[in-house]
Motif scaffolding. Sequence first.
Motif, mmCIF file in Angstrom:
data_model
loop_
_atom_site.group_PDB
_atom_site.id
_atom_site.type_symbol
_atom_site.label_atom_id
_atom_site.label_comp_id
_atom_site.label_asym_id
_atom_site.label_seq_id
_atom_site.Cartn_x
_atom_site.Cartn_y
_atom_site.Cartn_z
ATOM 1 N N ARG A 69 5.238 90.338 -3.277
ATOM 2 C CA ARG A 69 4.862 90.680 -1.911
ATOM 3 C C ARG A 69 3.344 90.792 -1.817
ATOM 4 O O ARG A 69 2.680 91.137 -2.787
ATOM 5 N N GLY B 90 1.464 92.981 -0.399
ATOM 6 C CA GLY B 90 0.957 94.316 -0.686
ATOM 7 C C GLY B 90 0.876 94.578 -2.181
ATOM 8 O O GLY B 90 -0.115 95.120 -2.673
ATOM 9 N N ASP B 91 1.936 94.153 -2.913
ATOM 10 C CA ASP B 91 1.952 94.391 -4.353
ATOM 11 C C ASP B 91 0.852 93.620 -5.062
ATOM 12 O O ASP B 91 0.235 94.110 -6.004
ATOM 13 N N HIS C 222 -2.756 102.309 -0.616
ATOM 14 C CA HIS C 222 -2.065 101.596 0.458
ATOM 15 C C HIS C 222 -2.905 101.549 1.724
ATOM 16 O O HIS C 222 -2.927 100.553 2.427
ATOM 17 N N ARG D 186 -4.311 98.237 3.699
ATOM 18 C CA ARG D 186 -4.070 98.007 5.123
ATOM 19 C C ARG D 186 -5.388 97.842 5.878
ATOM 20 O O ARG D 186 -5.534 96.960 6.722
ATOM 21 N N ASP E 116 3.161 95.433 8.555
ATOM 22 C CA ASP E 116 4.370 94.689 8.196
ATOM 23 C C ASP E 116 4.083 93.636 7.133
ATOM 24 O O ASP E 116 4.930 93.310 6.317
ATOM 25 N N VAL F 222 2.292 93.591 4.485
ATOM 26 C CA VAL F 222 2.265 93.953 3.069
ATOM 27 C C VAL F 222 3.632 93.778 2.423
ATOM 28 O O VAL F 222 3.735 93.591 1.222
ATOM 29 N N ARG F 223 4.677 93.814 3.234
ATOM 30 C CA ARG F 223 6.010 93.655 2.659
ATOM 31 C C ARG F 223 6.475 92.202 2.657
ATOM 32 O O ARG F 223 7.570 91.904 2.238
ATOM 33 N N GLN F 224 5.626 91.295 3.166
ATOM 34 C CA GLN F 224 6.043 89.902 3.231
ATOM 35 C C GLN F 224 5.607 89.127 1.989
ATOM 36 O O GLN F 224 4.704 89.542 1.267
ATOM 37 N N TYR F 225 6.277 88.004 1.772
ATOM 38 C CA TYR F 225 5.916 87.120 0.664
ATOM 39 C C TYR F 225 4.992 86.023 1.189
ATOM 40 O O TYR F 225 5.028 85.692 2.381
#
Lengths: 285, 579
Positions: free
Chosen positions: B109, B111-112, B130, B134, B147, B149-152
Amino acid sequence: MSFPTVIRNLCRHKSVAVSLVLIVTVISVAVLAPWVAPHDPNMQYFDGLTMEGAPLPPNDEFLLGTDLLGRDLLSRLIYGAQTSLIIGIVANGIAILIGTLVGVSAGFIRGWTGTILMRLTDLMMAFPALLLAIALAAILQPSIWIVALVIAMVNWVQVARVIYSETIAISSREFIAVERTLGASTLRILFSHLLPHLLPTIMVWATLGISTTVLLEATLSFLGVGVQPPTPSWGNIIFESQTYFTSAFWLVLFPGLAIILLALSFNLVGDALRDELDPSLKGRG
Amino acid sequence: MKRPLLSVEKLSIEFGQGSESKRVVDDLSFTLNPSETLCIAGESGSGKSLSALAIMGLLPKMARVPEGVILFHDEDLVGLSERRLQHLRGREIGMIFQEPMTSLNPTMRIGDQMLETVRRHKLATGAGAHKHIRDMLEAVKIPRAGDRVRQYPHELSGGLRQRVMIAMAMLCQPQILIADEPTTALDVTIQAQILDLIRELQAEFKTAVLMITHDMGVVAEMADKVVVMNQGVVEETADIRKIFTSPDAEYTRKLLAAVPRLGTAPTRVPQVFGEPVLEVSNLRVRYPMKSQGLFAPAREVMAVEDISFTLHQGETLGIVGESGCGKSTTGRALMNMVDFEGDVRVMGTNIRGLKGAALKKQRQDIQMVFQDPYAALNPRKNIAELVGEPLLIHRRGTAAERERRVAQLLAQVGLPEADAMTRYPHQFSGGQRQRICIARALALNPRIIVADEPVSALDVSVQAQVLDLLEELQKDYELSYLFISHDMAVVERLCHRVAVMYSGRIMEIGSRDQVLRNPRHPYTKRLLAAVPVPALDRKLTPAPLDETEAPNPIKAKGHVPPAVRYEQPEEGHFVAVSV
């Protein structure tokens, strides 16, 4: 490019030249076995065993020693070369042929035909190879040609899988699309444009396959469904004597060396041939 | 004068060892100050990317630096320990690459991935980390950063991905940002936004930017100072103003002259063309999609939706648009490489559903030239075989006649060398390879050539030559071209008529001067405004990032969207309304 030129170019590398000599030697020895072998391979010599009944180590009379039954190991290796070469070349050749046919058809045609072919391959893969070989060999009367066929039936599966994915990768390349826009027929695309690109993969499998088939034959012989005794093969010599490995090392060492050297030679020649046939590796810059 | 942030002195890079070594960068020197932008400009093989990698300590293993120093503050980066370099990389010197998709890890992801950098350099922990991520995503103006950060990576568009890359590079607020062709893989409207973003970040964080580019338009847009490189040699190092007004080096002048400039082509007198050779009406291409489940409704991607146009003999029709607009699919449909609906008449024959001999016969009239000449040539065939292939397929002439024809074709495309016939594609340069592809396309004397981005993979100087060749061939044989391109300047140079595509439809079509000089459709206007101009003081003002992305082309099978209505403001000029 003519055949002599290819051979000459191959011999530029010392290791490849040595490998070629070795392969030619093994083949000639196998063909000329009755004249080359010092002894009868199946003759159990009385003086081929020690007083305790143990096999003899290499000596003047039996150059590579004798086996458990007092037979001359060198002669058995020479005759065994016949079997192993037939298995290695014929069985492997059939396997490559079937594998390539199935892989290319499935990869190029795709759709339903491709799916069915590949599911069939998966099925074969899921089936324990050895069990299949035993079953086939049990139904058919064992002879060296049947063994070769059985091994081919088991070994084409991996080839088909690899060729299948290669075919998909190559046929999605743009020059294949170009051929279609030029109006080339499917057969032309297959033979003129696809196969040359599959050749390296086929070559690698063909050479790697020789060692695996020789070993598979040995396994089958050991289980009694391969080459029937007393006919020697490199594989069954090893398997017959593996329990004596600590006391009579030569029984495993020499046939083992023979298998390794032959496989290695085929691998080296295969690699060199692949590079030789690829024009983009020459005259760079 | 204050000390520069980064100073490169007499840097050389070599490949290989001893007598076989090849010098790929020779005697490169420049300095970079805080808040400054330095562009290294050059064509392929100029050594510009290697120089950037040398600064990052990321040179490939075969490369050596025999001479030169790279001073960052007071530290020489050449021969610095890997440990120290790792510390500098990301923290002090950030880098963004050309292709954002391959530079991001597709299995993590967003964010990761950013969190990794934050942790590696111990910037913040826990909630602070975090928040930092952001904030940075917001700084690069990614909408709905929370939103994202959770996407690939694959869930984002190319432009957003490059924004994420920039955000990652800026996490530590490095003093230097190295950008290697950061916008080359992006559409022009996105490019304008990204360049603007880099400028803004630079002003905010006082970052020095080292930009590697082949595009003189981007240079004009961004640079304070310019290093022009050619074949590893520095041709010129100068202030941006000097480069564009009075360059010293001959090479710089040549490079600038070769760049196609939008709006510089002379106005065309309307020409009268011959018979229509290609008539497309209501062309529609849809790709079936894998069903989401056993009972889920079947879905399709609407690649081309109801387009119509005509191409006349001797005419060039340009199809322009950004990636995913359906322009390449249109070309493929005309070549019968994809299934389509609607009528496509080539020389009066409808080609839809043609098979076997009929299709083969029709192929003689329409041929295609592809974008990447290397991919389009089978690397295992020599040039005689490649160019002679269509003749062989269509059984034209004897072997000797075919050979003569191949020689004649090669001479026509400007490859007269006698030994070209027996050489292989890898032994030619990119421009020569494209000439080979053109020779092959001409072999059957086609009437129409579909050219899909034929010069996009080529350097500008080579680009100009290939365009000249295409024009010359058109004059000699009254060829008709369907010229598919994203490059407005190239289209302006070559095309008689232009169609602008967006989301599978034609937005505007008309003569070149009508569409490019007097655009009516807002999309055409936006597209034209985003093209960077290789001239001073013409900075782009990109349209603000709108969240309305292109309409989703995935529709239920059989979906029929409302037809587009066209207005005709002038004779032959059609503009879509209500889309």
